[in-house]
Design an enzyme around this catalytic site. Structure first.
Site, PDB file in Angstrom:
ATOM      1  CE1 TYR A   1      15.026  -0.317  -0.559  1.00 42.52           C
ATOM      2  CE2 TYR A   1      15.328  -2.193  -1.236  1.00 42.52           C
ATOM      3  CZ  TYR A   1      14.922  -1.788  -0.393  1.00 42.52           C
ATOM      4  OH  TYR A   1      14.765  -2.294   1.133  1.00 42.52           O
TER       5      TYR A   1
ATOM      6  CE  LYS B   1      -4.208  -2.471   2.429  1.00 43.40           C
ATOM      7  NZ  LYS B   1      -4.836  -2.413   3.397  1.00 43.40           N
TER       8      LYS B   1
END
Length: 189
Positions: A144, A106
């Site tokens: 990332y 989420k």
């Protein structure tokens, strides 16, 4: 009481407190699904072991261990850490744990990572944040990369997960790269 060090839209980061070392936190550390990609996954945790770890590291100069707190509920949902911090070279290694499974997928981990990186660069004056991520943890790798981390190398057969040897990407983000891709700077409260 909101003792935020840095705040986003969904979460804020604050110092981890001894009162956070409760049964919920202990449950995260002993849940194999939650700790699947963590170094700490192989050893069972007790309340005593958790408190000893906290006592040994709390206040150390080479670590920042921060709670991730959901803004709307005030719920402690996980942690981020910068450890070790090398003040001479202005570098740190990043780690994250989202313990509350209902918060997975989420955007909480992405926002917490972004806040931790911002905190490292803008408030601790570090110049580089690095991390290791298992190559098969595709969601984390994508997160990332989205935040600007670059793969600097691959550690082959670095870890064993579910009886299988796995490679680990070593990734890094430099402050000047972060600043170039983040035009709006969030202010700490």
């Amino acid at each position: 009481m909101n003792s935020a060090l840095i705040t986003g839209e969904k979460v804020y980061l604050r110092q981890l407190d001894r009162s956070d070392l409760n049964e919920t936190y202990l449950g995260w550390l002993n849940d194999s699904e939650v700790t699947r990609y963590l170094e700490s996954r192989s050893s069972p945790y007790t309340k005593s072991k958790l408190k000893n770890y906290y006592d040994q590291h709390h206040g150390a100069q080479d670590i920042r261990f921060l709670a991730i707190v959901e803004i709307n509920s005030g719920l402690h949902i996980g942690n981020v850490k910068l450890e070790p911090i090398n003040w001479t070279h202005q570098t740190a290694v990043f780690g994250i744990l989202i313990g509350e499974k209902s918060k997975w997928g989420k955007g909480y981990g992405t926002e917490a990572t972004k806040l931790a990186v911002e905190y490292a660069f803008e408030h601790l004056n570090l110049r580089k944040v690095s991390l290791g991520v298992v190559t098969t943890n595709i969601a984390a790798v994508k997160t990332y990369e989205k935040l600007g981390f670059v793969t600097e190398g691959t550690k082959r057969q670095e870890v064993i997960i579910c009886d299988k040897l796995e490679d680990v990407f070593w990734m890094g983000l430099l402050r000047n790269e972060y600043q170039a891709t983040n035009t709006e700077t969030r202010k700490a409260p």
